[in-house]
Design an enzyme around this catalytic site. Structure first.
Site, PDB file in Angstrom:
ATOM      1  CE1 TYR A  77      -2.755  -2.776   0.190  1.00 45.45           C
ATOM      2  CE2 TYR A  77      -3.450  -2.840   2.544  1.00 45.45           C
ATOM      3  CZ  TYR A  77      -3.630  -3.522   1.726  1.00 45.45           C
ATOM      4  OH  TYR A  77      -4.442  -3.898   1.780  1.00 45.45           O
ATOM      5  N   GLY A 228     -25.843  -2.950  -7.368  1.00 43.16           N
ATOM      6  CA  GLY A 228     -27.552  -2.848  -7.091  1.00 43.16           C
ATOM      7  C   GLY A 228     -28.054  -3.137  -5.892  1.00 43.16           C
TER       8      GLY A 228
END
Length: 298
Positions: A77, A228
């Site tokens: 990271y 969704g």
């Protein structure tokens, strides 16, 4: 980092590796990075340290003050900047803080994440992690990805040697199958598995079952990714209204209900969202609500 080995009957606590108590909603630091690209989108590069470093440090401290005990990062990271940021915010680590980091992926460019499991490289990255985290022992060290070009026993063996030297407390694996986990366990005890898993993405169901039977923590990353299904009229929102919670809390509560060894590590750059995520620990789903979500979100 925590040395507390007192058993707990609190269902919001999991004994990682059998001796390291952590709260079951942790914090993933992956998104505490900047471009190039959108650091919150699916194509986030996680390449450089955050531009607003002070805000990121404040957020990490807020997380600890709010009750987060498991912080997750990786050497990949932002090229180690994630580990440095954790140390800046939380060192010296209190007895209630456990830090997990990862080794085994190289970043030759902002778009590349390349597994590299050579034992010498893994040991070097662990040593660098110890320096950046400013600690003498890493609570949980993951093999970020298995390298198909290096025997599993050699990769896990490198972490085992670090454990024997007192530099690593517990060993973890990330994005593995049951077969790979079983092979790794022949070399060293595995305390945690971190795989992609959430209400809408359950490809690793066999790994969830396998780890449950062996006392291994299952740590889902991207735990709130619902697509969704998270719309205002979707199944998650409907159940959220029934239990008086937010959709994100409900998605996390589903994971917590799924099995007591599941420890989601949602990441956010918002203090309000951070507190909201921790509120999932107080959300109780009925068996009917749990089953309905599992059935309607698939």
């Amino acid at each position: 980092m925590t040395n507390n080995t007192t058993p707990s009957t609190d269902t919001t606590i999991f004994q990682l590796g059998g001796d390291l108590p952590v709260r079951r909603v942790g914090y993933g630091t992956m998104r505490l990075a900047d471009g190039p690209g959108d650091p919150t989108g699916p194509e986030a590069r996680i390449w450089t340290a955050p531009a607003d470093r002070a805000a990121a440090v404040d957020l990490l401290r807020t997380a600890a003050e709010a009750g987060v005990t498991l912080f997750d990062t990786a050497d990949a990271y932002a090229l180690g900047a994630g580990e440095e940021l954790l140390a800046e915010a939380l060192h010296p680590y209190g007895d209630g803080v456990a830090v997990a980091t990862k080794v085994g992926v190289v970043r030759p460019s902002p778009t590349e994440w390349v597994p590299l499991g050579h034992p010498a490289y893994l040991r070097q990255q662990a040593e660098l992690g110890l320096r950046r985290l400013r600690t003498e022992r890493i609570d949980l060290l993951y093999l970020h990805r298995l390298d198909e070009n290096v025997p599993v026993a050699e990769q896990v063996g490198a972490l085992k040697r670090l454990q024997e030297e007192g530099k690593v407390r517990h060993i973890g694996l990330s994005e593995v199958t049951v077969e790979q986990l079983t092979e790794a366990e022949a070399t060293a005890p595995i305390a945690a598995v971190q795989n992609l898993y959430n209400l809408a993405t359950r490809d690793h169901e066999p790994v969830v079952e396998h780890t449950a039977g062996r006392g291994i923590a299952f740590v889902p990353f991207f735990p709130v990714a619902m697509g969704g299904h998270a719309g205002p009229d979707g199944p998650v929102a409907r159940v959220a209204r029934e239990v008086g919670a937010t959709p994100s809390q409900t998605a996390l509560a589903w994971l917590l209900h799924r099995a007591p060894h599941i420890l989601p590590i949602p990441g956010t750059s918002s203090a309000a969202h951070l507190v909201e995520n921790l509120g999932a620990l107080d959300v109780a789903l009925t068996e009917e609500q749990f089953a309905r979500l599992a059935r309607e979100v698939s």
